[in-house]
Motif scaffolding. Structure first.
Motif, short mmCIF file in Angstrom:
data_model
loop_
_atom_site.label_atom_id
_atom_site.label_comp_id
_atom_site.label_asym_id
_atom_site.label_seq_id
_atom_site.Cartn_x
_atom_site.Cartn_y
_atom_site.Cartn_z
N ALA A 43 0.85 -1.20 0.00
CA ALA A 43 0.00 0.00 0.00
C ALA A 43 0.88 1.24 0.00
O ALA A 43 1.75 1.39 0.86
CB ALA A 43 -0.92 0.00 1.22
N VAL A 44 0.68 2.12 -0.96
CA VAL A 44 1.44 3.36 -1.06
C VAL A 44 0.51 4.52 -0.73
O VAL A 44 -0.50 4.73 -1.40
CB VAL A 44 2.02 3.54 -2.49
N ASN A 45 0.87 5.24 0.33
CA ASN A 45 0.02 6.35 0.80
C ASN A 45 -1.44 5.92 0.90
O ASN A 45 -2.36 6.64 0.48
CB ASN A 45 0.15 7.57 -0.13
N ALA A 46 -1.65 4.73 1.42
CA ALA A 46 -3.00 4.16 1.48
C ALA A 46 -3.14 3.31 2.74
O ALA A 46 -3.12 2.07 2.68
CB ALA A 46 -3.29 3.32 0.22
N ALA A 47 -3.27 3.99 3.88
CA ALA A 47 -3.30 3.29 5.17
C ALA A 47 -4.49 2.35 5.28
O ALA A 47 -4.38 1.25 5.84
CB ALA A 47 -3.32 4.31 6.31
N LYS A 48 -5.65 2.76 4.73
CA LYS A 48 -6.82 1.90 4.83
C LYS A 48 -6.63 0.62 4.03
O LYS A 48 -7.04 -0.47 4.47
CB LYS A 48 -8.07 2.65 4.33
N ALA A 49 -5.98 0.72 2.88
CA ALA A 49 -5.71 -0.47 2.07
C ALA A 49 -4.77 -1.41 2.81
O ALA A 49 -4.91 -2.64 2.74
CB ALA A 49 -5.11 -0.06 0.72
#
Length: 399
Positions: free
Chosen positions: A374-380
């Motif tokens: 996940a890149v800059n995507a904490a929820k993912a």
């Protein structure tokens, strides 16, 4: 070096994350016996990941890297023996010996000695100006050279090399990165993530050379060029080598421990030697997320969880180590979070648009989700933890 007892109920070799966390966890779980940490560095135990990021960039002072303040160790009655390298283990006598001639006796030994940077074997590898990234001294040496350095060559396109490249570009240095594989992060990620980080680094001015090897390093006393296998001479005021580590297990091997890629440990972090445990970068453990194969996980979460496993075992609360691996890397304004192990994946699914600099990559094997980047995507990343833990199939991606 500080005063130490002649005998320790638990002697920990290695003053890094694994050694420190073992001592911390033992005290947290109520262990009242004597604990000694013997480490090669003269520093108090500190975090290593920020070395190639915030500390190198001058964004975080070193004293903010300490895992615990100095007073913690005395308050918790943990003896610190610094500046000592263990060179011999005698398991029958339950003693270790250091390079200076010190002999320490133990009831239980925890080996948390980590690894040493893998060195280049080519001509010129020992020239001045050739550096690795492993401890404070490595970074301090590079920082001291920065005022006179303009052109940097980085050998290796893994996390360390890319993180160093990002910092050096922020510092205004010219950077050439040389990777022998045909893509970046080839050992740990799929092609979509590799292409994204290649594009990002190129956009920030990093000259990336893929599928190229270094024939030798050239210079009189100090490095001046990296000579590629093609014969091209790349100017270099400083060279950073980031081609992995060699686990520090020679002492254990000489004492008769089972050693493969690191020292072999079981699910409770026990080596084949009686009374000897191992944790961290030097430890090779069967992992169900690696198809049941043995792996060394160079990861702060992993070493911390192994340290807790040892502490539980030594306080009568033992249970097998079976934690889900996860990792992270910061480059420019990008935060990469990885959960699971993508080794052996047969499908990768891109979710989101890399052009927006916030996306994820899902890795599957035989239809099951085994890892998520996940890149800059904490929820993912958090969803990925749930999916990998539950062994979800690709069907969940349609929800």
């Amino acid at each position: 070096m500080v005063a130490h007892p002649d005998f320790s109920d638990v002697l920990i070799v290695g003053g890094g994350q694994g050694g420190a966390q073992t001592a911390i966890s033992l005290r947290q779980l109520g262990f009242e016996g004597s604990i000694t940490i013997v480490g090669e560095e003269t520093e108090l135990p500190y975090e290593r990941p920020p070395l190639s990021k915030e500390y190198f960039a001058g964004e975080k002072a070193f004293d903010r890297l300490y895992l615990r303040p100095a007073t913690y160790w005395s308050e918790k009655s943990v003896a610190l023996v610094t500046g000592e390298r263990v060179v011999r283990l005698v398991p029958e006598a339950r003693t270790v010996e250091t390079a200076s001639g010190l002999t320490l006796t133990y009831g239980i030994l925890v080996w948390a000695a980590g690894g040493s940077p893998r060195r280049m074997s080519c001509d010129g590898a020992a020239l001045k100006g050739v550096h690795a990234v492993r401890n404070r001294a490595d970074i301090d040496a590079m920082l001291a050279a920065m005022p006179t350095v303009q052109r940097v060559v980085i050998v290796g396109g893994g996390y360390i090399g890319l993180e160093a490249a990002a910092v050096l570009r922020k510092l205004g240095k010219s950077v050439t990165l040389i990777e022998a594989q045909n893509r970046l992060l080839a050992r740990v990620a799929g092609s979509a993530l590799s292409r994204f980080f290649e594009s990002e680094h190129r956009a920030h001015g990093v000259d990336i050379r893929l599928g190229e090897g270094v024939d030798c390093l050239d210079g009189d006393d100090r490095v001046s060029h990296a000579v590629l296998a093609t014969g091209e001479r790349v100017p270099a005021d400083l060279v950073i080598v980031g081609i992995g580590i060699v686990p520090n297990v020679e002492v254990l091997a000489s004492a008769g421990a089972d050693v493969s890629n690191g020292v072999d440990i079981d699910a409770r972090c026990r080596t084949s030697l009686p009374g000897v445990f191992a944790v961290g970068d030097c430890a090779n453990q069967v992992n169900r997320h690696a198809q049941g194969e043995r792996v060394r996980l160079e990861s702060v979460p992993s070493v911390s969880e192994q340290a807790t496993t040892v502490a539980r075992e030594l306080t009568g609360q033992g249970r097998d180590h079976d934690a889900l691996p996860w990792f992270w890397s910061n480059q420019y304004d990008l935060k990469l979070q990885t959960v699971g192990l993508s080794t052996g994946y047969d499908e990768e699914i891109l979710r989101g648009d890399p052009a927006e600099r916030s996306f994820s990559v899902v890795y599957l094997r035989d239809g099951k989700i085994i890892a998520v980047d996940a890149v800059n995507a904490a929820k993912a990343f958090m969803r990925g933890r749930t999916w990998v833990t539950a062994g979800e199939t690709a069907a969940v991606l349609l929800d």
